[in-house]
Design a protein around this motif. Sequence first.
Motif, short mmCIF file in Angstrom:
data_model
loop_
_atom_site.label_atom_id
_atom_site.label_comp_id
_atom_site.label_asym_id
_atom_site.label_seq_id
_atom_site.Cartn_x
_atom_site.Cartn_y
_atom_site.Cartn_z
N ILE A 10 0.88 -1.17 0.00
CA ILE A 10 0.00 0.00 0.00
C ILE A 10 0.91 1.21 0.00
O ILE A 10 1.71 1.39 0.92
CB ILE A 10 -0.93 0.03 1.22
N GLN A 11 0.82 2.05 -1.03
CA GLN A 11 1.74 3.18 -1.14
C GLN A 11 1.03 4.42 -1.68
O GLN A 11 0.41 4.37 -2.74
CB GLN A 11 2.93 2.83 -2.05
N ALA A 12 1.14 5.52 -0.93
CA ALA A 12 0.69 6.82 -1.38
C ALA A 12 1.93 7.63 -1.75
O ALA A 12 2.79 7.86 -0.90
CB ALA A 12 -0.11 7.54 -0.30
N SER A 17 -3.11 10.79 -2.22
CA SER A 17 -3.49 10.40 -0.87
C SER A 17 -4.29 9.11 -0.89
O SER A 17 -5.04 8.84 -1.83
CB SER A 17 -4.32 11.50 -0.20
N ILE A 18 -4.14 8.33 0.17
CA ILE A 18 -4.95 7.14 0.40
C ILE A 18 -5.53 7.25 1.81
O ILE A 18 -4.81 7.49 2.77
CB ILE A 18 -4.12 5.85 0.29
N ALA A 52 4.30 5.94 2.69
CA ALA A 52 3.96 7.28 2.22
C ALA A 52 5.28 7.89 1.73
O ALA A 52 6.20 8.08 2.52
CB ALA A 52 3.35 8.12 3.33
N LEU A 58 -0.91 9.11 3.65
CA LEU A 58 -1.60 7.84 3.90
C LEU A 58 -2.26 7.90 5.27
O LEU A 58 -1.60 8.21 6.27
CB LEU A 58 -0.60 6.68 3.85
N ALA A 98 2.40 9.57 7.15
CA ALA A 98 1.44 8.50 7.37
C ALA A 98 0.86 8.60 8.77
O ALA A 98 1.58 8.89 9.73
CB ALA A 98 2.10 7.13 7.17
#
Length: 201
Positions: A10-12, A17-18, A52, A58, A98
């Motif tokens: 999982i990478q922002a 943005s996530i 992040a 994130l 993050a």
Amino acid sequence: GIGNGGTVTIQASGANSIGIGGITTINALGEGGSSDSAIGGSGTGGSIDVLASDGGNLTVHALTANAIGRGGNGGTGAGSAQGGSIMLAAYGVGGGGATIAGQASLVADAFGAVAFSPGGVAASATGGTIFISARDEKFLTFGDALAASASATGGGGSAGSTAVTGGQVTLDAASAGLVTVALGTQLVAAGSGGFNVAPLV
């Protein structure tokens, strides 16, 4: 058979943005197969990256990440186990960072298996690696408790136990990075040796 965990990321990154509400659960498990008469399969945990980077933001409400390796039980021999790797980090150019608003649980443990036949050899186990980091003026904020474990537990066999080695857990802030944990922090990289078992006949 051999069981190898895969890779989850999982990478922002960049100006992106996530945001994830509720509990985020990530499993990259590796579990060896079992055998009644032969040697059990080895199990190796996979790789989990929650990042992040380069100005990304994130936000996760709560995080559970498991990169566990578990060997398979066997007759003449048991499957060894190797914990996987987990990285939770904020880094790179630009702003961002993050936030884990709730509890964070990171596990890269290893569990050796049991050999049941006479003369069966116990399995070894080695804990994985966990890297928690904020660098390059980024922030990594935990709104609740943080728990991370890269421990190892050996298996059993009638021919004796085998060596076990704990893994590595790192909590890191560098280059003006900021890590904040609102509540308690528990970091564990223990090793618990295997045991002798009475053989099944």
